[in-house]
Design a protein around this motif. Structure first.
Motif, short mmCIF file in Angstrom:
data_model
loop_
_atom_site.label_atom_id
_atom_site.label_comp_id
_atom_site.label_asym_id
_atom_site.label_seq_id
_atom_site.Cartn_x
_atom_site.Cartn_y
_atom_site.Cartn_z
N SER A 1 37.17 38.87 38.86
CA SER A 1 37.70 40.05 38.04
C SER A 1 36.43 40.32 37.62
O SER A 1 35.65 39.88 36.64
N ASP B 1 42.18 44.91 34.51
CA ASP B 1 42.55 45.46 33.11
C ASP B 1 41.98 44.68 31.86
O ASP B 1 42.06 45.23 30.93
N SER B 2 41.71 43.37 32.34
CA SER B 2 41.07 42.54 31.20
C SER B 2 39.92 43.41 30.86
O SER B 2 39.22 42.67 29.94
O1 KIV Z 1 43.08 41.78 34.50
C1 KIV Z 1 42.59 40.98 35.12
O2 KIV Z 1 41.28 40.59 35.22
C2 KIV Z 1 43.48 40.01 35.86
C3 KIV Z 1 43.19 38.81 36.44
C4 KIV Z 1 42.64 37.71 35.28
C5 KIV Z 1 44.18 38.28 37.22
O3 KIV Z 1 44.56 40.61 35.96
#
Ligand code: KIV
Length: 282
Positions: A24, A46-47
């Motif tokens: 991610s 969305d992190s």
């Molecule tokens: O938003 C994100 O990065 C995620 C991953 C950690 C699975 O959903």
């Protein structure tokens, strides 16, 4: 034109037992490094709300921001499979909004898959997005967008009763048209059952090693922050110390005048300094 890793390549990996890696990440420079390392799938999660914008949850991030950073990651990684995360409220208001917002990731950012955090209430959304011709990754287990309702996030599927609910939800997501599953923060045993019976690739985010793939957030992999992180988020380097060192050296060389050295400067053409001095009357 280069060939991008496709959903069918990942399905083939699932069917032949070849594991793959997912990261991610959120920006051009970092995504380029991730792609150069041969990571098969880049998820624009969305992190980013937390990692890039400094919020304490994923909720505040907007569609416009997610589309812009997904587009940047695509430019950096033209051969990786690109997954975009549908942010909070982009698919909760109506099925039509969900299809329209999913479509923006395909039309404006060149995504190949959209990820949707799913409860049983979202099966009609998976179906509609899939029926519109877009690939869907159904995200089950811990769903960070539920934090406002639940108050805190904790491991899922740790009782047999809850494990069955998750296994059934996984089946329903696939029946509704999901092309991949992402299982976050569940007991390892539950993710193993889901993967064993799944006809589509299953990605683990803190759900153990028995899935087809693993995903971690770039800042955790690289050790960019000393902030507390989930139990499963292993750092494979501690770059924060290296970055602090480089920045301290930079600041100290600026303060002492050592940086920039003359070889880092532009100079006037021969004879031009003398001409300038005459113009200045010196
Ligand atoms: O938003 C994100 O990065 C995620 C991953 C950690 C699975 O959903």
């Amino acid at each position: 034109m280069s060939k991008r890793i496709s959903i069918s390549d990942l399905l083939d990996a699932h069917q032949t037992g070849r594991r793959f890696a997912v990261v991610s990440c959120y920006d051009y420079t970092t995504a380029k490094l991730v792609a150069e390392a041969g990571i098969e799938v880049l998820l624009v999660g969305d992190s980013a709300a937390q990692v890039i914008l400094g919020h304490d949850s994923t909720l505040p991030i907007t569609m416009d921001f997610m589309v812009a950073i997904t587009d940047a990651v695509r430019r950096a990684a033209p051969e990786a499979c690109l997954v975009a995360d549908m942010p909070f409220l982009s698919y909760h208001t109506s099925v039509a909004d969900a299809v329209k917002n999913a479509g923006r990731f395909f039309q404006e950012a060149g995504a190949q898959v959209v990820k949707i955090e799913c409860t049983a209430a979202h099966l009609d959304i998976i179906r509609a997005v899939s029926d519109a011709g877009m690939a869907v990754m159904a995200h089950i287990g811990i769903r960070p967008q539920r934090v406002a309702k639940l108050g805190r996030l904790r491991a899922e599927g740790v009782t047999a009763e809850h494990a069955i609910e998750l296994i059934e939800l996984a089946r329903k997501c696939v029946d509704a048209g999901a092309d991949m599953l992402l299982v976050e923060g569940t007991a390892r045993e539950v993710a193993a059952v889901i993967t064993k019976e799944s006809p589509v690739p299953v990605i683990s985010c803190g759900s153990g090693p028995d899935c087809d793939a693993q995903v971690l957030i770039i800042s955790d992999i690289l050790g960019l922050s000393s902030a507390p992180k989930p139990k499963f988020a292993k750092s494979f380097a501690q770059l924060d110390a290296i970055i602090h060192g480089a920045l301290r050296d930079y600041a100290s060389q600026v303060r002492s005048g050592q940086f920039p050295a003359d070889e880092l400067c532009y100079h006037m053409k021969p004879g031009q300094l003398e001409a300038l001095n005459r113009m200045l009357g010196q």
